[in-house]
Design an enzyme around this catalytic site. Structure first.
Site, PDB file in Angstrom:
ATOM      1  N   CYS A   4      18.924 -27.251  -0.643  1.00 35.04           N
ATOM      2  CA  CYS A   4      17.907 -27.761   0.300  1.00 35.04           C
ATOM      3  C   CYS A   4      16.738 -26.792   0.416  1.00 35.04           C
ATOM      4  O   CYS A   4      15.586 -27.212   0.513  1.00 35.04           O
ATOM      5  CB  CYS A   4      18.529 -27.938   1.687  1.00 35.04           C
TER       6      CYS A   4
HETATM    7  C1  BEZ Z   1      23.037 -27.004  -0.569  1.00 29.39           C
HETATM    8  O1  BEZ Z   1      22.028 -27.673  -0.313  1.00 29.39           O
HETATM    9  O2  BEZ Z   1      23.044 -26.141  -1.446  1.00 29.39           O
HETATM   10  C2  BEZ Z   1      24.283 -27.203   0.255  1.00 29.39           C
HETATM   11  C3  BEZ Z   1      24.319 -28.222   1.183  1.00 29.39           C
HETATM   12  C4  BEZ Z   1      25.453 -28.393   1.976  1.00 29.39           C
HETATM   13  C5  BEZ Z   1      26.539 -27.560   1.820  1.00 29.39           C
HETATM   14  C6  BEZ Z   1      26.483 -26.543   0.896  1.00 29.39           C
HETATM   15  C7  BEZ Z   1      25.356 -26.358   0.115  1.00 29.39           C
END
Ligand code: BEZ
Length: 177
Positions: free
Chosen positions: A60
């Protein structure tokens, strides 16, 4: 049935966000939460909602939301009135995250809003909720993106998980606008 193109996007769940103000530019400066009324946001306008599983999580933070922020001018040029970044985090975390990502624009064209109890996400359909309880994250949003035109879904694409690909990229949304 999950929400799909042509349907009305739900407006019954008020979301919270913290508007950016030039008086509080520091990441650790807390602002004041405000309510985002989706019915007002949508009336007669084109709004992009892009949903991310977690503030400060790697995909994200390093890929998904920067992809949208770098295209702010392009979204404005295509007539979008606002981009809503939606997560299940609290609004203080979201405010810090937006500033850490470098989004410091007092026009608040991009707002980072929350659905902490995944109520809105649950209304959209089971594929829109990501149960990350086994990782200690609780219930979050799956990664998805959409265009809402005068309250109706004009485009919606769901990664059906936490991955980020061209399915939910800013470029895909720009092509659909
Ligand atoms: C990520 O966007 O990398 C992520 C999202 C939720 C849990 C773990 C990682």
């Amino acid at each position: 049935m999950p929400i799909s193109k042509g349907q009305s996007f739900p407006t019954n769940i008020p979301l919270k966000y913290i508007p950016y103000t030039a008086e509080k530019p520091e990441v650790a400066a807390c602002g004041v939460p405000a309510t985002l009324d989706l019915s007002k946001e949508f009336a007669g306008k084109k709004v992009v909602i892009t949903a991310a599983p977690g503030a400060f999580t790697p995909t994200c933070t390093e890929q998904h939301i920067p992809d949208y922020l770098k295209h702010v001018k392009d979204f404005k040029a295509k007539g979008v009135s606002r981009i809503i970044v939606l997560t299940a985090n609290d609004p203080f975390v979201l405010s810090a995250w937006s500033k850490a990502l470098g989004y410091k624009d007092a026009d608040n064209f991009v707002v980072f809003a929350n659905d902490p109890n995944v109520e809105l996400l649950t209304e959209l359909g089971p594929d829109f909720v990501a149960d990350l309880s086994s990782a200690g994250f609780g219930k979050r949003t799956a990664r998805w993106t959409s265009i809402i035109d005068d309250g109706k879904v004009a485009f919606i694409a769901n990664e059906n998980g936490t991955g980020f690909s061209e399915i939910s990229s800013a470029e895909t949304v720009l092509r659909e606008l």
